[in-house]
Design a protein around this motif. Structure first.
Motif, PDB file in Angstrom:
ATOM      1  N   ASP A   1      -6.048  -6.604 -17.182  1.00 41.20           N
ATOM      2  CA  ASP A   1      -6.851  -6.299 -18.367  1.00 41.20           C
ATOM      3  C   ASP A   1      -6.700  -4.822 -18.699  1.00 41.20           C
ATOM      4  OD1 ASP A   1      -8.720  -5.886 -20.338  1.00 41.20           O
ATOM      5  OD2 ASP A   1     -10.402  -6.796 -19.258  1.00 41.20           O
ATOM      6  N   PRO A   2      -6.147  -4.474 -19.881  1.00 40.37           N
ATOM      7  CA  PRO A   2      -5.960  -3.046 -20.209  1.00 40.37           C
ATOM      8  C   PRO A   2      -7.280  -2.300 -20.332  1.00 40.37           C
ATOM      9  CG  PRO A   2      -5.568  -4.423 -22.132  1.00 40.37           C
ATOM     10  CD  PRO A   2      -5.694  -5.357 -20.961  1.00 40.37           C
ATOM     11  N   ALA A   3      -8.369  -3.013 -20.522  1.00 36.49           N
ATOM     12  CA  ALA A   3      -9.686  -2.358 -20.647  1.00 36.49           C
ATOM     13  C   ALA A   3     -10.325  -2.079 -19.296  1.00 36.49           C
ATOM     14  CB  ALA A   3     -10.612  -3.235 -21.495  1.00 36.49           C
ATOM     15  N   ARG A   4      -9.649  -2.476 -18.221  1.00 35.56           N
ATOM     16  CA  ARG A   4     -10.197  -2.252 -16.867  1.00 35.56           C
ATOM     17  C   ARG A   4      -9.198  -1.420 -16.074  1.00 35.56           C
ATOM     18  NH1 ARG A   4     -12.351  -7.657 -14.154  1.00 35.56           N
ATOM     19  NH2 ARG A   4     -13.096  -6.058 -12.701  1.00 35.56           N
ATOM     20  N   PRO A   5      -9.243  -0.113 -16.242  1.00 37.41           N
ATOM     21  CA  PRO A   5      -8.288   0.750 -15.515  1.00 37.41           C
ATOM     22  C   PRO A   5      -8.497   0.675 -14.007  1.00 37.41           C
ATOM     23  CG  PRO A   5      -9.988   2.068 -16.573  1.00 37.41           C
ATOM     24  CD  PRO A   5     -10.176   0.669 -17.067  1.00 37.41           C
ATOM     25  N   THR A   6      -7.400   0.810 -13.267  1.00 40.31           N
ATOM     26  CA  THR A   6      -7.438   0.724 -11.808  1.00 40.31           C
ATOM     27  C   THR A   6      -6.810   1.972 -11.202  1.00 40.31           C
ATOM     28  OG1 THR A   6      -7.200  -1.677 -11.965  1.00 40.31           O
ATOM     29  CG2 THR A   6      -6.783  -0.678  -9.812  1.00 40.31           C
ATOM     30  N   GLU A   7      -7.507   2.575 -10.256  1.00 43.09           N
ATOM     31  CA  GLU A   7      -6.982   3.774  -9.611  1.00 43.09           C
ATOM     32  C   GLU A   7      -5.733   3.439  -8.804  1.00 43.09           C
ATOM     33  OE1 GLU A   7      -8.051   6.909  -9.932  1.00 43.09           O
ATOM     34  OE2 GLU A   7      -9.498   6.180 -11.412  1.00 43.09           O
ATOM     35  N   ALA A   8      -4.925   4.447  -8.558  1.00 40.01           N
ATOM     36  CA  ALA A   8      -3.719   4.272  -7.750  1.00 40.01           C
ATOM     37  C   ALA A   8      -4.086   3.726  -6.379  1.00 40.01           C
ATOM     38  CB  ALA A   8      -2.985   5.606  -7.611  1.00 40.01           C
ATOM     39  N   TYR A   9      -3.228   2.861  -5.846  1.00 34.18           N
ATOM     40  CA  TYR A   9      -3.504   2.205  -4.565  1.00 34.18           C
ATOM     41  C   TYR A   9      -2.528   2.695  -3.502  1.00 34.18           C
ATOM     42  CZ  TYR A   9      -3.947  -1.480  -1.044  1.00 34.18           C
ATOM     43  OH  TYR A   9      -4.135  -2.164   0.130  1.00 34.18           O
ATOM     44  N   ILE A  10      -3.078   3.143  -2.380  1.00 35.03           N
ATOM     45  CA  ILE A  10      -2.280   3.562  -1.223  1.00 35.03           C
ATOM     46  C   ILE A  10      -2.486   2.521  -0.137  1.00 35.03           C
ATOM     47  CG2 ILE A  10      -1.801   5.394   0.436  1.00 35.03           C
ATOM     48  CD1 ILE A  10      -1.394   6.360  -2.375  1.00 35.03           C
ATOM     49  N   VAL A  11      -1.410   1.919   0.356  1.00 40.82           N
ATOM     50  CA  VAL A  11      -1.551   0.867   1.360  1.00 40.82           C
ATOM     51  C   VAL A  11      -2.080   1.465   2.661  1.00 40.82           C
ATOM     52  CG1 VAL A  11       0.351  -0.442   0.345  1.00 40.82           C
ATOM     53  CG2 VAL A  11       0.816   1.100   2.247  1.00 40.82           C
ATOM     54  N   PRO A  12      -2.779   0.673   3.489  1.00 37.75           N
ATOM     55  CA  PRO A  12      -3.263   1.167   4.780  1.00 37.75           C
ATOM     56  C   PRO A  12      -2.114   1.653   5.656  1.00 37.75           C
ATOM     57  CG  PRO A  12      -4.287  -0.939   4.226  1.00 37.75           C
ATOM     58  CD  PRO A  12      -3.196  -0.716   3.221  1.00 37.75           C
ATOM     59  N   ASP A  13      -2.443   2.526   6.589  1.00 40.40           N
ATOM     60  CA  ASP A  13      -1.426   3.153   7.424  1.00 40.40           C
ATOM     61  C   ASP A  13      -0.612   2.142   8.213  1.00 40.40           C
ATOM     62  OD1 ASP A  13      -0.161   5.483   8.647  1.00 40.40           O
ATOM     63  OD2 ASP A  13      -1.220   4.885  10.462  1.00 40.40           O
ATOM     64  N   THR A  14      -1.259   1.088   8.732  1.00 46.61           N
ATOM     65  CA  THR A  14      -0.520   0.094   9.506  1.00 46.61           C
ATOM     66  C   THR A  14       0.500  -0.627   8.637  1.00 46.61           C
ATOM     67  OG1 THR A  14      -2.323  -1.469   9.072  1.00 46.61           O
ATOM     68  CG2 THR A  14      -2.369  -0.292  11.173  1.00 46.61           C
ATOM     69  N   GLN A  15       0.132  -0.940   7.392  1.00 46.59           N
ATOM     70  CA  GLN A  15       1.080  -1.592   6.490  1.00 46.59           C
ATOM     71  C   GLN A  15       2.215  -0.641   6.108  1.00 46.59           C
ATOM     72  OE1 GLN A  15      -0.611  -3.572   3.081  1.00 46.59           O
ATOM     73  NE2 GLN A  15      -2.369  -4.320   4.242  1.00 46.59           N
ATOM     74  N   LEU A  16       1.872   0.622   5.887  1.00 44.05           N
ATOM     75  CA  LEU A  16       2.909   1.595   5.538  1.00 44.05           C
ATOM     76  C   LEU A  16       3.931   1.703   6.661  1.00 44.05           C
ATOM     77  CD1 LEU A  16       4.162   3.808   3.821  1.00 44.05           C
ATOM     78  CD2 LEU A  16       2.531   5.428   4.828  1.00 44.05           C
ATOM     79  N   ARG A  17       3.440   1.721   7.903  1.00 44.37           N
ATOM     80  CA  ARG A  17       4.360   1.814   9.033  1.00 44.37           C
ATOM     81  C   ARG A  17       5.308   0.612   9.058  1.00 44.37           C
ATOM     82  NH1 ARG A  17       0.836   1.890  12.800  1.00 44.37           N
ATOM     83  NH2 ARG A  17       0.462   4.122  12.662  1.00 44.37           N
ATOM     84  N   GLU A  18       4.780  -0.567   8.772  1.00 45.36           N
ATOM     85  CA  GLU A  18       5.626  -1.763   8.736  1.00 45.36           C
ATOM     86  C   GLU A  18       6.670  -1.669   7.617  1.00 45.36           C
ATOM     87  OE1 GLU A  18       2.994  -5.045   8.304  1.00 45.36           O
ATOM     88  OE2 GLU A  18       2.113  -4.826  10.306  1.00 45.36           O
ATOM     89  N   HIS A  19       6.230  -1.237   6.435  1.00 52.31           N
ATOM     90  CA  HIS A  19       7.171  -1.104   5.317  1.00 52.31           C
ATOM     91  C   HIS A  19       8.270  -0.097   5.648  1.00 52.31           C
ATOM     92  CE1 HIS A  19       5.286  -3.614   2.263  1.00 52.31           C
ATOM     93  NE2 HIS A  19       4.105  -3.092   2.551  1.00 52.31           N
ATOM     94  N   ARG A  20       7.893   1.018   6.271  1.00 51.00           N
ATOM     95  CA  ARG A  20       8.886   2.046   6.584  1.00 51.00           C
ATOM     96  C   ARG A  20       9.844   1.578   7.668  1.00 51.00           C
ATOM     97  NH1 ARG A  20       8.569   7.253   5.161  1.00 51.00           N
ATOM     98  NH2 ARG A  20       9.085   8.040   7.231  1.00 51.00           N
ATOM     99  N   GLU A  21       9.343   0.847   8.651  1.00 52.69           N
ATOM    100  CA  GLU A  21      10.222   0.351   9.705  1.00 52.69           C
ATOM    101  C   GLU A  21      11.224  -0.655   9.139  1.00 52.69           C
ATOM    102  OE1 GLU A  21       7.627  -1.176  12.694  1.00 52.69           O
ATOM    103  OE2 GLU A  21       7.175   0.803  13.542  1.00 52.69           O
ATOM    104  N   GLN A  22      10.772  -1.500   8.202  1.00 55.23           N
ATOM    105  CA  GLN A  22      11.677  -2.467   7.590  1.00 55.23           C
ATOM    106  C   GLN A  22      12.736  -1.773   6.731  1.00 55.23           C
ATOM    107  OE1 GLN A  22       8.974  -5.017   5.474  1.00 55.23           O
ATOM    108  NE2 GLN A  22       8.066  -5.858   7.353  1.00 55.23           N
ATOM    109  N   SER A  23      12.393  -0.619   6.193  1.00 54.26           N
ATOM    110  CA  SER A  23      13.324   0.113   5.314  1.00 54.26           C
ATOM    111  C   SER A  23      13.981   1.290   6.029  1.00 54.26           C
ATOM    112  CB  SER A  23      12.568   0.634   4.077  1.00 54.26           C
ATOM    113  OG  SER A  23      11.938  -0.404   3.375  1.00 54.26           O
ATOM    114  N   GLU A  24      13.864   1.335   7.340  1.00 56.26           N
ATOM    115  CA  GLU A  24      14.289   2.511   8.102  1.00 56.26           C
ATOM    116  C   GLU A  24      15.745   2.883   7.840  1.00 56.26           C
ATOM    117  OE1 GLU A  24      12.888   3.198  12.325  1.00 56.26           O
ATOM    118  OE2 GLU A  24      14.951   2.559  12.659  1.00 56.26           O
ATOM    119  N   ARG A  25      16.623   1.877   7.847  1.00 57.70           N
ATOM    120  CA  ARG A  25      18.048   2.160   7.664  1.00 57.70           C
ATOM    121  C   ARG A  25      18.321   2.715   6.272  1.00 57.70           C
ATOM    122  NH1 ARG A  25      22.177  -0.371   5.598  1.00 57.70           N
ATOM    123  NH2 ARG A  25      24.269   0.008   6.417  1.00 57.70           N
ATOM    124  N   LEU A  26      17.696   2.097   5.261  1.00 57.29           N
ATOM    125  CA  LEU A  26      17.906   2.561   3.887  1.00 57.29           C
ATOM    126  C   LEU A  26      17.335   3.966   3.702  1.00 57.29           C
ATOM    127  CD1 LEU A  26      18.897   1.977   1.036  1.00 57.29           C
ATOM    128  CD2 LEU A  26      16.663   0.986   0.538  1.00 57.29           C
TER     129      LEU A  26
END
Length: 640
Positions: A40-65
């Motif tokens: 809904d364009p009338a309901r702005p949403t603040e930027a979302y930062i994933v939790p640290d545990t999820q970020l670690r998983e994302h970074r490990e999966q992308s480690e080579r790249l």
């Protein structure tokens, strides 16, 4: 606000079917945001930062790249230096796994979502550079009010896709501004730069994966063929296509006279289907001939300049993928947890990524860091700094050096700091959690900019260093408590390694015998352990880890007579362990005299806990992972 209301009204007009002056890619994205993502364009949403545990998983999966792309990011960041751009590398899910930005604006960048761990998927954020690039697979600029969500309308985001060698979208490279000039055309140069950087990252990825195969690189101009090719493909010995860059897939489709959007994947196809080239022609396309003579023709009649790169020569049999170099391999005798750490360390040693080593005091963090340096074969030295051992009033000048007359007592000619002393090599920051908070921002700048300014100086000095840091503290907890900078934590924690405590290692006796031999050799003596002394050492909990064990062996080698180490030669802590162990808990937690005794004790503990692993671990005073690991080693399986 009037601007927000006007923006919402424009989106509603587009939804009603009215024509818009916006780019077609923006209009289609707005429609997806409402029809598919239910935003809904009338309901702005603040930027979302994933939790640290999820970020670690994302970074490990992308480690080579991340490792492959890092050089490209740093080069691009230098190209736009001083223009307040932020670089984001997002994975295929839209989560930022690496970024470069000015340390002075970290708070603003985090609030805006231009930060490590921010999620820019279109389904969560609406129309944006990263998310819309993921959906379309095309480079684009989403400028200010092109954004669907009014929260992000001050931003200007330019993104380009990065495809893997199979043609699947692997990541997005984004270059963004918190504030920018009003005209969208002002970001045309940014679009060119980010697209070129993505192309080069794809090329580097293909070359890294296909180094043992033929690689053909292409350019429409002979002048750029050898220095900055437009596309590349990899071929096996029979001429079948193994992988391409995205540009390579487009080029093959064009050469074959088909629309790339509807063309089947070229992977597995013969190169002769697209180009008038066979495997036998490849040697004539190497650098042995002038670039203007290396011309190939597509089946559609198009002409291209080509550069063939021969497979990398191998001597004898190819080394196994899982091989670990000797300096790292010598750190354990087969413990499973250490083996996983060693394999990971061997891969990271070949990169310039910062590494953070976690482990208890005395567990061997500096030994691991030095082994990584030895495997990296960097020309410069290994410089170790214990951040907890240098007095706080001296640490700044020790790290960064000083110019002449910088302070009272300063060296007359100035002095080079330890960071600069590590130039070309590896800087090991031990106990990084104890670094004074004010100095952390300066270290962050060294990592981000690869330069430092000595105390009292004004001219920056370039440094080329691989940074390995270590701590026995929980740095994430220190960040939450405000004692450690979050941005520095993520910089240092680009890749992490965990060292198990000595009491958890299954190769304890291998390490014990190795230390006895080493320490006896250094002392110019011969020594071996009596059965009683060995048993006492096996039973100890080793709160001081390998450092405590080494000190105990040093004492024993010094005191023993006749080359035989007896219990009396050991430190006082050994005395309580000279009596028989009394309970299954102690047999498991402190190690039993034999594998058979340990297996029987662990079985008794598991049966008593009803084969509830968590309960058994609680009774034994160890972690669940320890119970699982020892069950596997002792071949104990839970009943069905």
């Amino acid at each position: 606000m009037a601007g927000e209301r006007e923006h919402i009204r424009e989106i509603e007009q587009v939804l009603s079917g009215r024509t818009s002056a916006r780019d077609d890619v923006v209009v289609k994205s707005w429609l997806r945001c409402v029809d598919t993502h239910r935003l809904d364009p009338a309901r702005p949403t603040e930027a979302y930062i994933v939790p640290d545990t999820q970020l670690r998983e994302h970074r490990e999966q992308s480690e080579r790249l991340i490792a492959i792309a890092r050089s490209g990011l740093e080069t691009l960041f230098k190209q736009v230096a001083g223009q307040n751009y932020v670089l984001l590398l997002a994975n295929a899910k839209g989560v930022t796994v690496d970024f470069l930005g000015d340390p002075l604006f970290m708070d603003q960048l985090r609030t805006a979502g231009l930060y490590l761990g921010s999620e820019w998927s279109e389904s969560r954020t609406g129309t944006c550079g990263v998310g819309s690039c993921i959906v379309t697979g095309e480079a684009m600029t989403i400028h200010q009010t092109d954004h669907f969500d009014t929260t992000h309308t001050p931003l200007s985001c330019t993104a380009a896709p990065i495809f893997d060698t199979n043609g699947e979208l692997a990541a997005v490279l984004d270059i963004s501004l918190l504030r920018s000039p009003q005209p969208k055309i002002s970001q045309n140069l940014a679009l060119h730069l980010v697209t070129a950087s993505a192309r080069r990252i794809e090329l580097a990825n293909l070359m890294a994966q296909m180094h043992s195969e033929w690689v053909l690189r292409f350019s429409r101009s002979p002048e750029f063929l050898d220095v900055d090719p437009e596309a590349a493909i990899a071929l096996d010995a029979s001429g079948r296509i193994l992988g391409t860059t995205h540009g390579g897939a487009l080029l093959l489709a064009q050469a074959g006279g088909v629309d790339w959007r509807h063309a089947p994947s070229p992977i597995g196809q013969s190169i002769s289907r697209y180009l008038d080239v066979s495997v036998d022609d490849l040697p004539s396309l190497t650098r042995g001939r002038p670039t203007e003579e290396r011309l190939v023709f597509g089946r559609s009649g198009s002409a291209l300049f080509a550069h063939a790169i021969e497979p990398q020569p191998t001597t004898g049999r190819r080394a196994p993928v899982e091989a670990v170099p000797k300096p790292i391999g010598d750190l354990s005798g087969g413990d499973p947890a250490m083996a996983a750490t060693q394999l990971r360390a061997a891969k990271l040693a070949r990169t310039t990524m910062p590494i953070l080593i976690h482990g208890e005091t005395g567990s061997g963090k500096e030994y691991l860091a030095r082994a990584i340096h030895d495997c990296a074969r960097r020309p410069g030295p290994f410089v170790a700094i214990n951040c907890a051992a240098i007095p706080e009033h001296l640490i700044e000048s020790e790290l960064f050096g000083h110019v002449a007359g910088a302070f009272t007592g300063a060296a007359a000619k100035g002095r080079k700091g330890l960071i600069e002393a590590a130039n070309g090599g590896t800087l090991f920051l031990d106990e990084i959690g104890d670094m004074p908070y004010p100095l952390q921002s300066r270290l962050l700048r060294v990592i981000a900019e690869r330069e430092l300014v000595p105390v009292g100086g004004i001219e920056p000095r370039q440094v080329d260093i691989k940074i390995i840091s270590a701590s026995h503290h929980d740095l994430r907890k220190l960040v939450d408590e405000g004692h450690f900078r979050e941005d520095l934590f993520y910089r240092l924690n680009a890749a992490s390694l965990n060292l198990p405590a000595l009491r958890e290692r299954t190769d304890f006796e291998w390490l014990l015998d190795r230390l006895v031999d080493q320490r006896a050799h250094l002392a110019g003596r011969t020594a071996r352990l009596s059965p009683a002394a060995r048993l006492a050492l096996i039973r100890h909990r080793w709160p001081g880890n390998i450092r405590e064990l080494a000190n105990a062996i040093d004492l024993a080698v010094t005191l023993c007579e006749g080359g035989m180490i007896e219990p009396a030669d050991l430190p006082d802590f050994a005395l309580p362990y000279l009596t028989p162990l009394a309970s299954p808990a102690r047999l498991v937690a402190l190690r039993a005299p034999s594998p058979e005794d340990e297996r029987a004790a662990l079985l008794d503990a598991l049966v008593a806990a009803g084969w509830n692993i968590s309960e058994a671990a609680r009774r034994l005073g160890v972690d669940r992972t320890t119970v699982h690991r020892r069950m596997k080693r002792l071949r104990l399986d839970a009943p069905n």
